[in-house]
Design a protein around this motif. Structure first.
Motif, mmCIF file in Angstrom:
data_model
loop_
_atom_site.group_PDB
_atom_site.id
_atom_site.type_symbol
_atom_site.label_atom_id
_atom_site.label_comp_id
_atom_site.label_asym_id
_atom_site.label_seq_id
_atom_site.Cartn_x
_atom_site.Cartn_y
_atom_site.Cartn_z
ATOM 1 N N LEU A 159 0.667 -0.852 0.073
ATOM 2 C CA LEU A 159 -0.219 0.305 -0.417
ATOM 3 C C LEU A 159 0.678 1.365 -0.057
ATOM 4 C CD1 LEU A 159 -2.833 -1.118 2.573
ATOM 5 C CD2 LEU A 159 -3.123 -0.620 -0.493
ATOM 6 N N ARG A 160 1.991 1.441 0.682
ATOM 7 C CA ARG A 160 2.640 1.954 0.232
ATOM 8 C C ARG A 160 4.078 2.570 -0.577
ATOM 9 N NH1 ARG A 160 5.314 0.635 5.360
ATOM 10 N NH2 ARG A 160 6.423 -0.873 4.312
ATOM 11 N N PHE A 161 3.929 1.469 -1.077
ATOM 12 C CA PHE A 161 4.305 1.973 -2.701
ATOM 13 C C PHE A 161 3.154 2.391 -3.858
ATOM 14 C CE2 PHE A 161 3.999 0.193 -6.871
ATOM 15 C CZ PHE A 161 5.094 0.411 -7.666
ATOM 16 N N ALA A 162 2.166 1.608 -3.230
ATOM 17 C CA ALA A 162 0.533 1.816 -4.480
ATOM 18 C C ALA A 162 0.948 3.529 -4.127
ATOM 19 C CB ALA A 162 -0.589 0.876 -3.968
ATOM 20 N N ARG A 163 0.409 4.039 -2.560
ATOM 21 C CA ARG A 163 0.423 5.493 -2.149
ATOM 22 C C ARG A 163 1.463 6.050 -3.220
ATOM 23 N NH1 ARG A 163 -1.360 3.485 3.407
ATOM 24 N NH2 ARG A 163 -3.383 3.056 2.372
ATOM 25 N N SER A 164 2.346 6.233 -3.430
ATOM 26 C CA SER A 164 3.365 7.351 -3.702
ATOM 27 C C SER A 164 3.839 6.858 -5.001
ATOM 28 C CB SER A 164 4.927 6.824 -2.210
ATOM 29 O OG SER A 164 5.252 5.439 -2.714
ATOM 30 N N THR A 165 3.590 5.928 -5.775
ATOM 31 C CA THR A 165 4.551 5.624 -6.726
ATOM 32 C C THR A 165 3.027 5.428 -7.934
ATOM 33 O OG1 THR A 165 5.884 4.225 -5.724
ATOM 34 C CG2 THR A 165 5.641 4.767 -8.359
ATOM 35 N N PRO A 166 2.739 6.805 -8.727
ATOM 36 C CA PRO A 166 1.735 6.592 -9.401
ATOM 37 C C PRO A 166 2.196 5.750 -11.225
ATOM 38 C CG PRO A 166 2.190 8.763 -9.586
ATOM 39 C CD PRO A 166 3.542 7.933 -8.950
ATOM 40 N N HIS A 167 1.976 4.641 -11.733
ATOM 41 C CA HIS A 167 1.935 3.203 -12.262
ATOM 42 C C HIS A 167 2.049 4.234 -13.679
ATOM 43 C CE1 HIS A 167 1.727 -0.507 -14.612
ATOM 44 N NE2 HIS A 167 1.356 -0.258 -14.787
ATOM 45 N N THR A 168 3.169 4.327 -14.102
ATOM 46 C CA THR A 168 3.690 4.776 -15.491
ATOM 47 C C THR A 168 4.207 3.293 -17.072
ATOM 48 O OG1 THR A 168 5.911 4.659 -15.572
ATOM 49 C CG2 THR A 168 4.689 6.280 -14.531
ATOM 50 N N GLY A 169 4.336 1.891 -15.930
ATOM 51 C CA GLY A 169 5.101 1.489 -16.880
ATOM 52 C C GLY A 169 5.410 1.005 -16.886
ATOM 53 N N SER A 170 6.529 1.491 -16.213
ATOM 54 C CA SER A 170 8.196 1.734 -16.498
ATOM 55 C C SER A 170 8.578 1.135 -14.931
ATOM 56 C CB SER A 170 8.824 2.956 -16.859
ATOM 57 O OG SER A 170 10.408 3.131 -16.968
ATOM 58 N N ARG A 171 9.744 0.320 -15.597
ATOM 59 C CA ARG A 171 10.324 -0.999 -14.340
ATOM 60 C C ARG A 171 11.537 0.209 -13.456
ATOM 61 N NH1 ARG A 171 9.352 -6.028 -14.098
ATOM 62 N NH2 ARG A 171 8.783 -6.823 -15.920
ATOM 63 N N ALA A 172 11.915 1.470 -14.159
ATOM 64 C CA ALA A 172 11.930 2.183 -13.301
ATOM 65 C C ALA A 172 10.952 3.420 -11.783
ATOM 66 C CB ALA A 172 12.255 3.837 -13.892
ATOM 67 N N ASP A 173 9.606 2.909 -11.981
ATOM 68 C CA ASP A 173 8.708 2.710 -11.173
ATOM 69 C C ASP A 173 9.678 2.512 -9.878
ATOM 70 O OD1 ASP A 173 7.212 4.277 -12.965
ATOM 71 O OD2 ASP A 173 5.550 2.467 -12.625
ATOM 72 N N TYR A 174 9.828 0.890 -9.760
ATOM 73 C CA TYR A 174 9.842 0.369 -8.355
ATOM 74 C C TYR A 174 11.704 0.248 -8.491
ATOM 75 C CZ TYR A 174 10.146 -3.764 -11.244
ATOM 76 O OH TYR A 174 10.666 -5.098 -12.516
#
Length: 421
Positions: free
Chosen positions: A317-332
Motif C-alpha cells: 500500500l505504501r508503494f501504491a500510494r506513493s508511486t503513480p503507475h507509468t508502465g516503466s520498471r523505473a517506477d519501483y
C-alpha cells in the motif's frame, strides 16, 4: 544499455553460471521459506468461513443445474432482462457502468489506476488491490517488449503478438470484473443489492451466489478467490486457447522459455522506491501460463501473499500510494532502470524501460463479451482457503533474472558482432 566488446563465449559462460546460481537460490529459498512461514501468523483479514463457502457452493450447484435445464429445452431466450423489466434507476446504473468501463478500459494505465481507486473507497474489495498490483506487472511486461533487451532478442512480429496477448487478457478481465466492482459500489450507495443486474454485463452465473452472499455477510477472502477463479475462466477459452494466440505466442519457444527461466515473475514492491538500492520485492513466478489450474492456484497464492501478513500488505500500500503507475520498471527500481532512452554513443549502466503511453497507443478492442463459461461444477474444487507460499522474497531472484537477461543480451550482441566481422 551499451555493452563492452567481448567474445561471445564469455557472455554464454556467465549466463550458464547465473542460471545455475538461480537454481541453487530457488532451492535454498524454499527451505528457508518453510522455516520462516512456520513463524508467521495470518492477518485477521484472511479469515475463512467454511460454512459460508458450503452455502455458496450449494447455490452455485443449483445455478449449474438450472443452466443444464435451459440447454436441455434448447432455450434461446437471452439471459439479460428486457429494458421494460428494469426500473428507470436500474437503466441509469447500467448505462453509467457501461460508459465508465469503456472509458477506463483504454489501456493498462487507466485500468491499473481504476482498480486502486475502487479499493481505496471499498477496502473490503481485496481483489481490487490484487488486480492493481498484478496489472502493474502487466504494464511492466508490456513495456519490456519495447525496452533494451527483449527488443534485441525477439523479432518484431513476436513482440507484437506477445503485447496483444497481454493486452487482450488484461482488457477482458477488466471488462468482466470492473462492472462487478461498480455494482457493489452502486449497491452500497443506494443501500440495496443490485446483483440481479449481473447478467446485464454478461457476468457468469458462477458469481451471483458469491456476491449475494458477500452482500449479506462480507467475506473478502471468499469473494477474492471466487473472482480469481472466474477471471481465469474468462480468458481461458477466448484468449489462452484461442487458435491465433496459441499459434502466434503460447506455443512459441520464446514464450515457454520465459517460464523455464523464471521470467514470468509477478512482483510486489513493499516500500516506496529507493534511488540507490533495490526496493524490497515479494512475489512468485508462473511457469505454465497455458494451464488453467496453475493460473488459478498462482492467483490464490498471490492473494494470500498480499493479505497474509500486515508487513506485506502495508508495504504494498505504501508503494501504491506513493508511486503513480507509468508502465516503466523505473517506477519501483530506479537504481536499475530508466524511462529515458540512451543517446547514441552514450554509455549507461541503467536498463531502458519506457513509459507505456510513450511506446503504445490505445487499442481498439474486438468485442469482449463471451458465453458463460459455467458448464459444470468443476470450478468448485478451487473454492477453498488460499495458502500463502512457503517462500516469496523476490528481491535477489529478480536481480538475478535481470543479470541473466543482461548476459543473454551481451551474448546475442557479441555473437552478432562476431558474425559481421
Amino acid at each position: 544499455m551499451n555493452m563492452t566488446n567481448q567474445p561471445p563465449w564469455t557472455s554464454l559462460v556467465r549466463l550458464i553460471q547465473q542460471l545455475l546460481g538461480t537454481s541453487k537460490e530457488l532451492i535454498m529459498q524454499k527451505i528457508g521459506g518453510l522455516r520462516h512461514s512456520l513463524k508467521l501468523a495470518p492477518h485477521s483479514t484472511m479469515e475463512w468461513s467454511d460454512l459460508q463457502t458450503e452455502h455458496v457452493t450449494e447455490n452455485i450447484q443449483r445455478a449449474v443445474i438450472e443452466q443444464e435445464r435451459q440447454r436441455s429445452i434448447n432455450c434461446r431466450k437471452s439471459i439479460t432482462l428486457e429494458p421494460s423489466a428494469l426500473s428507470r434507476k436500474e437503466r441509469q446504473v447500467i448505462q453509467h457502468i457501461e460508459r465508465t468501463v469503456t472509458n477506463l478500459n483504454k489501456n493498462n494505465l487507466t485500468r491499473t489506476t481504476a482498480y486502486y481507486r475502487i479499493y481505496e473507497s471499498y477496502p473490503e474489495l481485496h481483489w481490487a488491490l490484487l488486480a492493481h498490483m498484478v496489472s502493474r506487472n502487466g504494464g511492466w511486461n508490456m513495456t519490456d517488449l519495447k525496452g533494451d533487451y527483449i527488443e534485441s532478442v525477439m523479432n518484431r512480429e513476436d513482440r507484437h503478438w506477445s503485447y496483444r496477448l497481454l493486452e487482450r487478457c488484461n482488457a477482458k478481465i477488466f471488462h468482466d470484473a470492473f462492472p462487478q466492482l461498480m455494482l457493489y459500489a452502486e449497491s452500497r450507495r443506494l443501500g440495496r443489492s443490485l446483483f440481479h443486474l449481473l447478467p446485464q454485463f454478461r457476468v457468469s452465473a458462477f458469481m451471483k451466489p458469491i456476491w449475494d452472499s458477500f452482500w449479506v455477510q462480507p467475506n473478502s477472502p471468499l469473494l477474492s478467490v471466487a473472482l480469481i477463479i472466474n477471471e481465469q475462466h474468462v480468458i481461458e477459452g477466448s484468449v489462452v486457447h484461442h487458435p491465433e494466440y496459441q499459434q502466434k505466442v503460447i506455443d512459441h519457444f520464446n514464450f515457454k522459455a520465459h517460464g523455464w527461466l523464471q521470467m514470468n515473475q509477478v512482483v510486489f514492491p513493499i516500500s516506496s522506491p529507493l534511488l540507490h538500492a533495490p526496493t524490497p520485492l515479494v512475489g512468485l513466478a508462473l511457469e505454465k501460463f497455458q494451464d488453467l489450474s496453475e493460473r488459478i492456484e498462482f492467483g490464490k497464492q498471490l492473494y494470500a501473499l498480499l493479505f497474509h501478513t500486515e508487513q506485506v500488505l502495508e508495504g504494498a500500500l505504501r508503494f501504491a500510494r506513493s508511486t503513480p503507475h507509468t508502465g516503466s520498471r523505473a517506477d519501483y527500481w530506479p537504481h536499475r532502470f530508466t524511462d529515458r532512452r540512451h543517446s547514441a554513443g552514450c554509455s549507461s549502466m541503467l536498463i531502458y524501460s519506457p513509459k507505456l503511453n510513450e511506446v503504445y497507443q490505445d487499442e481498439r478492442h474486438a468485442p469482449l463479451e463471451q458465453e458463460d463459461w459455467l458448464q459444470n461444477d468443476d470450478a468448485l474444487k478451487y473454492l477453498n482457503k488460499p495458502a500463502a507460499p512457503l517462500s516469496s522474497d523476490m528481491t535477489s531472484l529478480h536481480e538475478r533474472m535481470w543479470d541473466e537477461l543482461t548476459s543473454l543480451y551481451a551474448w546475442n550482441d557479441a555473437k552478432r558482432e562476431h558474425e559481421t566481422k
